[in-house]
Design a protein around this motif. Sequence first.
Motif, mmCIF file in Angstrom:
data_model
loop_
_atom_site.group_PDB
_atom_site.id
_atom_site.type_symbol
_atom_site.label_atom_id
_atom_site.label_comp_id
_atom_site.label_asym_id
_atom_site.label_seq_id
_atom_site.Cartn_x
_atom_site.Cartn_y
_atom_site.Cartn_z
ATOM 1 N N ILE A 111 0.829 -1.203 0.000
ATOM 2 C CA ILE A 111 0.000 0.000 0.000
ATOM 3 C C ILE A 111 0.864 1.254 0.000
ATOM 4 C CG2 ILE A 111 -1.770 1.322 1.223
ATOM 5 C CD1 ILE A 111 -2.824 -1.293 2.373
ATOM 6 N N THR A 112 0.674 2.086 -1.015
ATOM 7 C CA THR A 112 1.390 3.353 -1.133
ATOM 8 C C THR A 112 0.423 4.499 -0.861
ATOM 9 O OG1 THR A 112 2.897 2.442 -2.795
ATOM 10 C CG2 THR A 112 2.747 4.846 -2.656
ATOM 11 N N GLN A 113 0.786 5.347 0.097
ATOM 12 C CA GLN A 113 -0.039 6.502 0.434
ATOM 13 C C GLN A 113 0.412 7.725 -0.358
ATOM 14 O OE1 GLN A 113 1.099 5.358 4.575
ATOM 15 N NE2 GLN A 113 -0.733 6.544 5.122
ATOM 16 N N HIS A 114 -0.563 8.516 -0.800
ATOM 17 C CA HIS A 114 -0.292 9.766 -1.504
ATOM 18 C C HIS A 114 -1.081 10.878 -0.816
ATOM 19 C CE1 HIS A 114 1.414 7.648 -5.084
ATOM 20 N NE2 HIS A 114 0.502 6.721 -4.767
ATOM 21 N N LEU A 115 -0.434 12.012 -0.602
ATOM 22 C CA LEU A 115 -1.091 13.173 -0.007
ATOM 23 C C LEU A 115 -1.244 14.268 -1.049
ATOM 24 C CD1 LEU A 115 0.549 13.601 3.521
ATOM 25 C CD2 LEU A 115 -1.898 13.334 3.054
ATOM 26 N N GLY A 116 -2.466 14.778 -1.198
ATOM 27 C CA GLY A 116 -2.659 15.890 -2.117
ATOM 28 C C GLY A 116 -3.885 15.733 -2.998
ATOM 29 N N ASP A 117 -3.927 16.520 -4.050
ATOM 30 C CA ASP A 117 -5.052 16.549 -4.979
ATOM 31 C C ASP A 117 -4.991 15.346 -5.923
ATOM 32 O OD1 ASP A 117 -7.096 17.201 -6.715
ATOM 33 O OD2 ASP A 117 -5.928 18.719 -7.787
ATOM 34 N N ALA A 118 -6.023 14.508 -5.877
ATOM 35 C CA ALA A 118 -6.031 13.288 -6.683
ATOM 36 C C ALA A 118 -5.940 13.566 -8.174
ATOM 37 C CB ALA A 118 -7.298 12.484 -6.380
#
Length: 213
Positions: A111-118
């Motif tokens: 699982i890779t987490q991304h922060l910000g505007d999709a």
Amino acid sequence: MHFLSDTLHSYIKQHSEEEPKLLKELTRETHLKVIQPRMITGHFQGRVLSLLSKITAPKTILEIGTYTGYSAICLAEGLQKKGQLHTIDVNEELYNMQRTYFDKSGFGKQITQHLGDAVTIIPEIDATFDLVFIDAEKTQYDAYFEAVIKKCRSGSVILSDNVLWSGKVIEPLQKSDKATEVLLKYNKKLKEDPRVETVLLPIRDGLTLCRVL
């Protein structure tokens, strides 16, 4: 709007797969520590997501809207052994809580987490998505859909949550209610879009299942 009585909802849960212990713990912590805990996916819908993922056996999953990580763990249950799940959220305050439960689940490395505007992040992910779950800012649903369908293959599945919006989609539209207005247009679009075949399922707050043609 309550679509089913509490008694019938309880019966449905009793005759569906059990909720994993870890997800019960995550639900409890979410209710204790996080604002708007009703946003969590929950037992029944979580088992639906898990089973859909297991049926499709995706190599790559994209989730838009992580919240505390419940739905991501459910979706990860169907990942191929070397599969990857990308999940995007704007709330950095929940990042560590998500990671704690991802690692406890045994899917942490997948699982890779991304922060910000999709809408900005999706084009940057080097992958073709086999399964997508959209559950974030409702007014952005169309933008999310257009961003992901470009990175899906024929046969990919796109799920959209909260499409019944507590029943507001069948009530008189209030001029100030932008979310409902957008969802009405979105639901109509998915029904008519020649790129997908679509079924709107009356699961919890509405879950649309689209198969890319």
